[in-house]
Motif scaffolding. Structure first.
Motif, PDB file in Angstrom:
ATOM      1  N   CYS A  51       0.841  -1.209   0.000  1.00  0.00           N
ATOM      2  CA  CYS A  51       0.000   0.000   0.000  1.00  0.00           C
ATOM      3  C   CYS A  51       0.873   1.254   0.000  1.00  0.00           C
ATOM      4  CB  CYS A  51      -0.927  -0.041   1.220  1.00  0.00           C
ATOM      5  SG  CYS A  51      -2.225   1.182   1.203  1.00  0.00           S
ATOM      6  N   ASN A  52       1.884   1.280   0.856  1.00  0.00           N
ATOM      7  CA  ASN A  52       2.795   2.432   0.904  1.00  0.00           C
ATOM      8  C   ASN A  52       3.500   2.627  -0.433  1.00  0.00           C
ATOM      9  OD1 ASN A  52       2.160   2.691   3.612  1.00  0.00           O
ATOM     10  ND2 ASN A  52       4.056   1.775   4.334  1.00  0.00           N
ATOM     11  N   SER A  53       3.982   1.542  -1.006  1.00  0.00           N
ATOM     12  CA  SER A  53       4.711   1.632  -2.270  1.00  0.00           C
ATOM     13  C   SER A  53       3.809   2.074  -3.412  1.00  0.00           C
ATOM     14  CB  SER A  53       5.345   0.285  -2.608  1.00  0.00           C
ATOM     15  OG  SER A  53       6.280  -0.082  -1.629  1.00  0.00           O
ATOM     16  N   ALA A  54       2.574   1.593  -3.425  1.00  0.00           N
ATOM     17  CA  ALA A  54       1.645   1.974  -4.494  1.00  0.00           C
ATOM     18  C   ALA A  54       1.334   3.463  -4.439  1.00  0.00           C
ATOM     19  CB  ALA A  54       0.364   1.155  -4.395  1.00  0.00           C
ATOM     20  N   VAL A  55       1.155   3.990  -3.241  1.00  0.00           N
ATOM     21  CA  VAL A  55       0.877   5.431  -3.118  1.00  0.00           C
ATOM     22  C   VAL A  55       2.106   6.238  -3.513  1.00  0.00           C
ATOM     23  CG1 VAL A  55       0.393   7.278  -1.468  1.00  0.00           C
ATOM     24  CG2 VAL A  55      -0.966   5.201  -1.434  1.00  0.00           C
ATOM     25  N   GLU A  56       3.250   5.852  -2.985  1.00  0.00           N
ATOM     26  CA  GLU A  56       4.468   6.627  -3.248  1.00  0.00           C
ATOM     27  C   GLU A  56       4.876   6.581  -4.715  1.00  0.00           C
ATOM     28  OE1 GLU A  56       7.100   9.330  -2.226  1.00  0.00           O
ATOM     29  OE2 GLU A  56       5.671   8.468  -0.815  1.00  0.00           O
ATOM     30  N   ALA A  57       4.698   5.450  -5.370  1.00  0.00           N
ATOM     31  CA  ALA A  57       5.139   5.309  -6.759  1.00  0.00           C
ATOM     32  C   ALA A  57       4.211   5.999  -7.752  1.00  0.00           C
ATOM     33  CB  ALA A  57       5.246   3.828  -7.122  1.00  0.00           C
ATOM     34  N   ASN A  58       3.003   6.325  -7.344  1.00  0.00           N
ATOM     35  CA  ASN A  58       2.026   6.852  -8.305  1.00  0.00           C
ATOM     36  C   ASN A  58       1.593   8.271  -8.018  1.00  0.00           C
ATOM     37  OD1 ASN A  58       1.449   4.577 -10.190  1.00  0.00           O
ATOM     38  ND2 ASN A  58       1.230   3.566  -8.212  1.00  0.00           N
ATOM     39  N   ILE A  59       2.425   9.026  -7.383  1.00  0.00           N
ATOM     40  CA  ILE A  59       2.157  10.456  -7.233  1.00  0.00           C
ATOM     41  C   ILE A  59       2.587  11.128  -8.531  1.00  0.00           C
ATOM     42  CG2 ILE A  59       2.784  12.551  -5.989  1.00  0.00           C
ATOM     43  CD1 ILE A  59       2.992  10.841  -3.475  1.00  0.00           C
ATOM     44  N   ASP A  60       1.716  11.935  -9.088  1.00  0.00           N
ATOM     45  CA  ASP A  60       1.953  12.559 -10.392  1.00  0.00           C
ATOM     46  C   ASP A  60       3.087  13.576 -10.285  1.00  0.00           C
ATOM     47  OD1 ASP A  60       1.791  13.474 -12.950  1.00  0.00           O
ATOM     48  OD2 ASP A  60      -0.329  13.998 -12.878  1.00  0.00           O
ATOM     49  N   LEU A  69       0.477  17.474  -4.500  1.00  0.00           N
ATOM     50  CA  LEU A  69       0.571  16.023  -4.592  1.00  0.00           C
ATOM     51  C   LEU A  69      -0.753  15.468  -5.106  1.00  0.00           C
ATOM     52  CD1 LEU A  69       2.323  15.159  -1.211  1.00  0.00           C
ATOM     53  CD2 LEU A  69       3.355  15.368  -3.456  1.00  0.00           C
ATOM     54  N   LEU A  70      -0.707  14.809  -6.245  1.00  0.00           N
ATOM     55  CA  LEU A  70      -1.885  14.173  -6.827  1.00  0.00           C
ATOM     56  C   LEU A  70      -1.565  12.702  -7.086  1.00  0.00           C
ATOM     57  CD1 LEU A  70      -3.089  16.801  -9.464  1.00  0.00           C
ATOM     58  CD2 LEU A  70      -4.118  16.264  -7.272  1.00  0.00           C
ATOM     59  N   LEU A  71      -2.503  11.846  -6.738  1.00  0.00           N
ATOM     60  CA  LEU A  71      -2.318  10.406  -6.919  1.00  0.00           C
ATOM     61  C   LEU A  71      -2.991   9.950  -8.205  1.00  0.00           C
ATOM     62  CD1 LEU A  71      -1.344   7.715  -5.624  1.00  0.00           C
ATOM     63  CD2 LEU A  71      -3.626   7.526  -4.632  1.00  0.00           C
ATOM     64  N   LYS A  72      -2.285   9.145  -8.981  1.00  0.00           N
ATOM     65  CA  LYS A  72      -2.876   8.494 -10.147  1.00  0.00           C
ATOM     66  C   LYS A  72      -3.567   7.228  -9.628  1.00  0.00           C
ATOM     67  CE  LYS A  72       1.239   9.035 -12.182  1.00  0.00           C
ATOM     68  NZ  LYS A  72       2.328   8.699 -13.090  1.00  0.00           N
ATOM     69  N   SER A 103      -7.311  11.299  -4.574  1.00  0.00           N
ATOM     70  CA  SER A 103      -6.276  11.901  -5.383  1.00  0.00           C
ATOM     71  C   SER A 103      -5.504  12.969  -4.615  1.00  0.00           C
ATOM     72  CB  SER A 103      -6.913  12.500  -6.635  1.00  0.00           C
ATOM     73  OG  SER A 103      -5.939  13.086  -7.443  1.00  0.00           O
ATOM     74  N   MET A 104      -6.235  13.742  -3.804  1.00  0.00           N
ATOM     75  CA  MET A 104      -5.588  14.821  -3.069  1.00  0.00           C
ATOM     76  C   MET A 104      -6.178  14.906  -1.684  1.00  0.00           C
ATOM     77  SD  MET A 104      -5.258  18.706  -4.287  1.00  0.00           S
ATOM     78  CE  MET A 104      -3.779  19.571  -3.961  1.00  0.00           C
ATOM     79  N   PRO A 105      -5.458  14.673  -0.639  1.00  0.00           N
ATOM     80  CA  PRO A 105      -4.082  14.217  -0.556  1.00  0.00           C
ATOM     81  C   PRO A 105      -3.987  12.760  -0.994  1.00  0.00           C
ATOM     82  CG  PRO A 105      -5.024  14.183   1.621  1.00  0.00           C
ATOM     83  CD  PRO A 105      -6.054  14.780   0.709  1.00  0.00           C
ATOM     84  N   PRO A 106      -2.849  12.353  -1.515  1.00  0.00           N
ATOM     85  CA  PRO A 106      -2.697  10.976  -1.986  1.00  0.00           C
ATOM     86  C   PRO A 106      -2.855   9.984  -0.836  1.00  0.00           C
ATOM     87  CG  PRO A 106      -0.862  12.339  -2.712  1.00  0.00           C
ATOM     88  CD  PRO A 106      -1.640  13.140  -1.745  1.00  0.00           C
ATOM     89  N   SER A 107      -3.871   9.143  -0.936  1.00  0.00           N
ATOM     90  CA  SER A 107      -4.076   8.142   0.115  1.00  0.00           C
ATOM     91  C   SER A 107      -4.778   6.928  -0.475  1.00  0.00           C
ATOM     92  CB  SER A 107      -4.871   8.709   1.277  1.00  0.00           C
ATOM     93  OG  SER A 107      -6.171   9.023   0.874  1.00  0.00           O
ATOM     94  N   MET A 108      -4.577   5.812   0.194  1.00  0.00           N
ATOM     95  CA  MET A 108      -5.187   4.553  -0.231  1.00  0.00           C
ATOM     96  C   MET A 108      -5.578   3.784   1.015  1.00  0.00           C
ATOM     97  SD  MET A 108      -3.440   1.362  -2.299  1.00  0.00           S
ATOM     98  CE  MET A 108      -3.674   1.958  -3.960  1.00  0.00           C
TER      99      MET A 108
END
Length: 143
Positions: A51-60, A69-72, A103-108
């Protein structure tokens, strides 16, 4: 107790077998609980790391220069599934109920259940199913 030891009717061996059986059962249950906790802890580590890696790797990255910070979201969900598929072994049966991203803030946030065998599975005991919820958020920009 002294009378019990002097008695020749055979009560002492029966009590001894009972105490040994009780001690063995407590030992096996302690081993089972330790094994179960180890499996649960391993699953939670893999799920939280994914989960941490998915959020961190997909910030636009195109918005980072503006301190935004926007999450794809679609990519983050796909990466979560990929990371879990690579890291979680086949011993574990993962069932994901929901994946919710902002998407903003990036969270999952991911919820679901994980099922794994116990030590006593060789005696046809049921598998253990535990629910989980993992969350990852990123609020800060490193300056």
């Amino acid at each position: 107790m002294r009378e019990l030891l002097k008695d020749k009717t055979g009560k002492v061996p029966i009590l001894t077998f009972g105490f040994v059986f009780l001690l063995l059962m407590m030992t096996f249950l302690t081993i089972e609980m330790g094994s179960t906790y180890e499996n649960y802890d391993y699953c939670m580590d893999v799920l939280q790391r994914s989960c941490n890696s998915a959020v961190e790797a997909n910030i636009d990255d195109s918005y980072r220069a503006d301190k935004v910070l926007l999450l794809k979201i679609a990519d983050a969900e796909a990466d979560f599934h990929r990371f879990v598929g690579n890291d979680l072994s086949d011993r574990y049966d993962l069932h994901i109920d929901t994946i919710s991203c902002t998407s903003m803030p990036p969270s999952m946030t991911v919820t679901g259940t994980v099922t794994f065998d116990t030590i006593f599975a060789q005696f046809d005991w049921d598998d253990l199913t535990v629910p989980f919820t993992v969350r990852a958020s990123n609020y800060d920009l490193v300056e």
